[in-house]
Design an enzyme around this catalytic site. Structure first.
Site, short mmCIF file in Angstrom:
data_model
loop_
_atom_site.label_atom_id
_atom_site.label_comp_id
_atom_site.label_asym_id
_atom_site.label_seq_id
_atom_site.Cartn_x
_atom_site.Cartn_y
_atom_site.Cartn_z
N LYS A 120 -2.55 -3.07 -7.79
CA LYS A 120 -2.65 -4.47 -8.52
C LYS A 120 -3.64 -5.27 -7.65
O LYS A 120 -3.96 -5.18 -6.81
CB LYS A 120 -1.33 -4.95 -8.57
CG LYS A 120 -0.50 -4.24 -9.99
CD LYS A 120 0.68 -5.35 -10.20
CE LYS A 120 1.30 -4.72 -11.42
NZ LYS A 120 2.40 -5.54 -11.83
N ARG A 173 7.00 2.06 -10.15
CA ARG A 173 5.90 2.38 -11.08
C ARG A 173 4.64 2.71 -10.56
O ARG A 173 4.39 1.68 -9.93
CB ARG A 173 5.90 1.28 -12.25
CG ARG A 173 5.00 1.42 -13.37
CD ARG A 173 5.16 0.34 -14.50
NE ARG A 173 4.59 0.54 -15.53
CZ ARG A 173 3.29 0.11 -15.68
NH1 ARG A 173 2.77 -0.41 -14.63
NH2 ARG A 173 2.30 0.42 -16.73
#
Length: 286
Positions: A221, A255
Site C-alpha cells: 500500500k 490480506r
C-alpha cells in the site's frame, strides 16, 4: 474462535487472505487476473502456498473508470461460483461495498463480505445476516468509495478506528451476523494519510484488546511506499516488516498479494511467540 464458511481457526492461528482482483486496472497487478484462467490459476497457487481465504474484488479501490453494480457482479458472481466448485473448502470472500452485489455473490457461494468502505451501504450487513456469512467491518474515515483522502485529520486516529469498527461489528451481530464470523479492520490508507496508517499499526494491540478478530490489509500500500519512498513493485519488504509487527501485536487475518512470503513471516513470528514449534530442530541435538 473464528468461523468462516466451512473453516474454523484457532485463537493463535494466523490466516492468510489472498487477493484476486477481477479488474483490468488494479494498482498492483494491472489486470493480471482479470480473465478467468489466470485468475483461477492464481487461486490454485494461493491455496497451494497456504491461503485459507480467497478475496475476490471486482472494482479497484482507487479512482478510475466507473464500474456499475451490474458490471461488478458480472466480474465476480460467476467466478465465485467456479471457485466454489473447484475449491469446496476454501473460504471465499468478496470485496464489495454494495448490498446488491453482496446478495448475488452470497447466492453464488461466498462465505465472507469484505466491506472495505466502512458500512457506506448499511444494507450490506443485512445481506450478511440474511445469508449467515461473515463480515469485515472496516474503518474508512467516512470516505466515499474510490476516493483518496485529502487533508484528513483525527484528534485520535485509533480512538476513531475503535469507535467505528466496534460499532459496525456490534450492529452486524445485532442484525444476525454470526458473532464468530465478524472481523474488524483498521483500514490502512482508507481515509488516512501515511502517519495515520503507521499509528494504526503501532497501536494495533488496542484493536486486538476489543476481542474482535483483527484483519489487516497492508500489501504494497501507499503508506508503505511513502514510508520507504518506494514504487509499488518495491514495497514487498516494507509490507512484510509491517506484517511481522502486526502479527506480534495480535492481528489474525492478513490480506496479501505475496502468499508464500507472508506464510514464512507469520510462521516465524508464531514460533518466536511460542505458538508454533520449529518445522525441524536438529541444531545442537545431534
Amino acid at each position: 474462535m473464528l468461523r468462516l464458511g466451512r473453516r474454523e481457526f484457532g485463537a493463535q492461528e494466523p490466516v492468510i487472505m489472498a487477493i484476486v482482483n477481477r479488474t483490468p486496472d488494479s494498482f498492483y497487478d494491472r489486470g493480471a487476473t482479470f480473465r478467468d484462467e489466470p485468475a483461477l490459476a492464481r487461486v490454485e497457487q494461493a491455496v497451494a502456498e497456504g491461503a485459507a481465504i480467497i478475496d475476490i474484488g471486482g472494482v479497484k479501490a482507487g479512482p478510475g473508470e466507473e464500474v456499475t453494480a451490474e458490471e461488478e457482479a458480472r466480474r465476480t458472481v460467476g467466478f465465485v461460483a467456479e471457485v466454489r466448485r473447484r475449491f469446496p473448502d476454501v473460504v471465499i470472500s468478496v470485496d464489495t461495498w454494495r448490498h446488491d452485489v453482496g446478495e448475488a455473490v452470497c447466492e453464488a457461494g461466498a462465505d465472507l463480505l469484505n466491506d472495505a468502505w466502512g458500512g457506506v451501504d448499511p444494507k450490506l450487513a443485512e445481506v450478511a445476516a440474511r445469508y449467515g456469512v461473515g463480515l469485515v467491518c472496516t474503518h474508512a474515515g467516512g470516505a466515499e468509495p474510490r476516493t483518496r483522502p485529502h487533508r484528513v485529520t483525527y484528534d485520535d486516529v485509533m480512538a476513531d478506528i475503535l469507535e467505528v469498527t466496534v460499532g459496525l461489528a456490534e450492529r452486524a451481530v445485532a442484525l444476525g451476523v454470526p458473532r464468530e464470523s465478524v472481523l474488524i479492520d483498521p483500514g490502512h490508507d482508507f481515509g488516512k494519510n501515511t502517519r495515520h496508517s503507521l499509528e494504526a499499526t503501532r497501536r494495533l494491540d488496542e484493536m486486538v484488546a476489543t476481542g474482535w478478530p483483527v484483519l489487516v490489509s497492508l500489501s504494497n500500500k501507499d503508506f508503505v511506499g511513502e514510508t520507504l519512498d518506494k514504487p509499488v513493485k518495491e514495497r514487498v519488504l516494507g509490507t512484510l516488516a509491517t506484517t511481522a509487527v502486526s502479527a506480534w501485536l495480535g492481528a489474525r487475518v492478513y490480506r496479501v498479494h505475496e502468499v508464500a512470503e507472508t506464510r514464512q513471516v507469520l510462521d516465524m513470528v508464531a514460533s518466536i511467540a511460542g505458538h508454533r514449534p520449529p518445522a525441524v530442530a536438529r541444531r545442537g541435538l545431534a
